[in-house]
Design a protein around this motif. Structure first.
Motif: not given
Length: 534
Positions: A25, A54, A11, A21, A171, A46-47, A14, A67, A49-50, A17
Motif C-alpha cells: 500500500k 495488486l 489489502f 499489505t 507470506f 494469500g499469495k 487480508v 487499495d 489473492t494479494c 499478512q
C-alpha cells in the motif's frame, strides 16, 4: 464456496499478512511500483489473492489509500474476467519454453484497456530450466507497461538469477486466533453460529492456511448451522481415535499381543495401514510436545477431551519411548511406500516398539540401556547388631525435617508417630525409575541444581519422593523453597501428580562390627568342634 465468496478484494481485508499489505500500500501511494514481484509462502496464506489485488490497484481509476476502489470499470472488469490485460498463468501446466516465448511476444503489445499489462504466474517453481532462461531477459528489462507477479510455495527451487530481479515478499502462516476471528465474522455474515472453541479447532486444523479453514467451515455448515467442537471433530474425522491411545498404551506396557489385536480389528474395518501409521506418528508427536513444552494446547489440533487423555498418557510415558516411536513410525511409512505388505510392515513395527530387545536400532538400544539403569537393583544394606542413635532431625518424618512449614506443622501434631512414620516411609520406599528424566527437566529449570543432583537417586513412598542427595550442595538446594518448587514441578510434569519431598537416609553400618574370626569360633563351638585359643 466460502473461500471464493469471502476472498479479500482489498489489502485491508487480508488477514495475518501486515508485512506484505502495508508495504504494498505504501508503494502504491507513493507511485513506486516495481516491475517484478515474488510472493512466497505456504499454501492458503494469500499469495494469489494479494497478486490479484495488486493487479487491480495498479490499474484502478480511483485508488483509495493504496487499495482498489472496486467500483470503477477496471476493477469490475478484473473481477468478472472481461479485462484481458490481467493474465493469470498456471506454471504447473504451462511450464515449457514455448509458453514463455508466447508470453514474451504478447508482453510487447500495449494494454488494451488498463494502464499496465500484469502477468500473474502461479507456482512459478514448476517452470523448466529452459523456460526460466527464456523468462530471464524479459524479467530483467521488461517493457514499461508490463508487471510480473510470481507466486510460489517452494522458493528454493527458483534460480538465483530470477530471485535477484524480483521484489520478494514472504507470506507467513496465519496465527490460529486471527483465523478464528475471521471465521467467526464469516459465520455471522452467513447467519450461522460458530462456537469459539470450534473456531480455534478449525484454525489449528488449517495449519495457518485461511483457505483451508474456510473449506473446513464450509463442510461444517453442511452438517449444521450451529457449529460446535463436536461438529468440527466429526467433520474433520477426529472422532473414533481411541485406537491411537490404546496402541500407545500397549507400546508403553510392552504388550505386543494387545497391539496386534487392535491392528487386526482396524484392518478388518478397512483401515488403511499407511494412514494409521501417519496418525500414530502425529499422536506421538503430540505426546512429545506435551512432554517438552509448558503449554502445547495452542499447537495441537485435537478436541479438548482428547487433549486431556493425551496429556495424561504423555506425562506417564518416558520421553525416549516417545522419540523411539516417532522414528519407528517414520521409517515404517517409508517402507510402506517402497512396496511390500503394509499390514505386515506395520505389525513388525508394533512388535519392535513393544519389545525393544528385538530392535537393533540405536534408539532402541538407548531405550534399553536407560531401562536397565533405572531398574538396576540396589545393594542390600548389611545387618548390624545395634543401630546408631538417631538425631532429633532423623527421628522426624522426611516431610517434617526437610519440607515446607505447612507440612512440618501438620506432622508436628503427631510427634509420637514421627519415628514410626519415618521408618515406615524408608521401609516402603521404592526406587523411582523416572528420576533421570526428572533430572533433565530440573536442569532446564536450573542448570546449577541439575549439576548438583547429578548421580543422585530418588525413591517413592506413598505421597513422598525421597531423594538420596550425593553431596552437601544438593542438600542445600533441597532446602531452598524456590528449588524445591522446581523439583516438585518437574516431578509433576513426568508423573502427573504432586508429591512432597524429603531426603532419603540410607541405613548406616555399625562401626563396631564383630571380628569375623570370632564369629567362626562361636560357630565351631556350637557344632562341638574344639577350638585352640592362644
Amino acid at each position: 464456496m466460502l473461500y471464493r465468496k469471502w476472498r479479500p478484494k482489498r489489502f485491508s481485508d487480508v488477514v495475518g499478512q501486515p508485512q506484505v499489505t502495508v508495504t504494498l500500500k505504501n508503494e502504491l501511494r507513493s507511485g513506486r511500483i516495481a516491475h517484478a514481484y515474488l510472493f512466497t509462502g505456504s499454501r492458503g496464506t494469500g499469495k494469489t489473492t494479494c497478486a490479484k489485488i495488486l493487479a487491480k490497484a495498479v490499474n484502478c481509476l480511483n485508488p483509495q489509500d493504496g487499495d482498489p476502489c472496486g467500483e470503477c470499470e477496471i476493477c469490475k472488469g478484473v473481477e468478472n474476467g472481461s479485462i484481458m490485460d490481467i493474465v493469470e498463468i498456471d506454471a504447473a501446466s504451462n511450464n515449457g519454453v514455448e509458453n514463455i516465448r508466447t508470453l514474451r511476444e504478447e508482453a510487447h503489445f500495449t494494454p488494451a484497456a488498463a494502464k499496465y499489462r500484469v502477468y500473474i504466474i502461479d507456482e512459478v517453481h514448476m517452470l523448466s530450466v529452459g523456460a526460466f532462461n527464456a523468462l530471464l531477459k524479459t524479467l530483467e528489462e521488461p517493457p514499461a507497461h508490463v508487471i510480473f507477479i510470481l507466486a510460489t510455495t517452494e522458493v528454493h527451487k527458483i534460480p538465483a538469477t530470477i530471485l535477484s530481479r524480483c521484489q520478494r515478499f514472504d507470506f507467513h502462516r496465519i496465527p490460529p486466533q486471527e483465523i478464528a476471528d475471521r471465521l467467526t465474522y464469516v459465520a455471522e455474515q452467513e447467519n450461522a453460529k460458530l462456537d469459539p472453541q470450534a473456531a480455534l479447532l478449525i484454525a489449528r486444523l488449517a495449519d495457518g492456511a485461511m483457505r483451508d479453514a474456510l473449506s473446513i467451515l464450509d463442510q461444517c455448515f453442511g452438517r449444521s448451522k450451529d457449529v460446535t467442537e463436536q461438529v468440527v471433530a466429526e467433520t474433520a474425522g477426529l472422532v473414533g481415535r481411541e485406537h491411537l491411545l490404546a496402541l500407545a498404551d500397549a507400546i508403553k506396557a510392552g504388550d505386543s499381543a494387545a497391539a496386534l489385536e487392535i491392528v487386526d480389528r482396524l484392518y478388518r474395518s478397512s483401515k488403511d495401514m499407511a494412514r494409521l501409521c501417519e496418525e500414530m506418528s502425529s499422536h506421538f508427536r503430540g505426546m512429545m510436545l506435551i512432554k517438552t513444552m509448558k503449554n502445547a494446547r495452542e499447537i495441537l489440533a485435537v478436541p479438548e477431551t482428547e487433549f486431556v487423555q493425551m496429556e495424561k498418557q504423555a506425562l506417564s510415558t518416558p520421553l525416549p519411548v516417545i522419540l523411539h516411536a516417532i522414528d519407528t513410525m517414520q521409517e515404517t511409512l517409508e517402507k510402506m511406500y517402497r512396496g511390500g505388505d503394509r499390514r505386515t510392515v506395520f505389525e513388525m513395527a508394533m512388535i519392535r516398539l513393544c519389545t525393544p530387545q528385538l530392535d537393533t536400532s540405536a534408539e532402541a538400544l538407548l531405550r534399553r540401556i536407560e531401562a536397565l539403569e533405572q531398574g538396576a537393583p540396589q545393594r542390600a544394606p548389611a545387618q548390624t547388631k545395634a543401630e546408631k542413635p538417631q538425631t532429633r532431625a532423623e527421628q522426624m518424618p522426611p516431610a517434617q525435617s526437610k519440607l515446607e512449614p505447612q507440612e512440618r506443622a501438620e506432622n508436628a501434631a503427631k510427634p509420637a508417630e514421627g519415628k514410626k512414620d519415618a521408618e515406615q516411609l524408608q521401609k516402603e520406599a521404592k526406587q523411582l525409575a523416572e528420576w533421570p528424566e526428572i533430572l533433565q527437566i530440573i536442569k532446564s529449570f536450573s542448570p546449577a541444581a541439575g549439576a548438583a543432583f547429578t548421580g543422585s537417586t530418588a525413591y517413592i513412598s506413598g505421597n513422598y519422593v525421597l531423594i538420596d542427595a550425593p553431596n552437601q550442595l544438593a542438600l542445600k538446594f533441597l532446602r531452598q523453597p524456590n528449588q524445591r518448587e522446581n523439583i516438585r514441578q518437574a516431578i509433576k510434569q513426568v508423573l502427573g501428580k504432586s508429591y512432597s519431598l524429603g531426603p532419603y537416609r540410607k541405613p548406616e553400618k555399625n562401626e563396631a562390627e564383630e571380628d569375623p574370626l570370632a564369629v567362626l569360633a562361636k560357630k565351631a563351638e556350637a557344632e562341638g568342634i574344639e577350638v585352640i585359643k592362644k
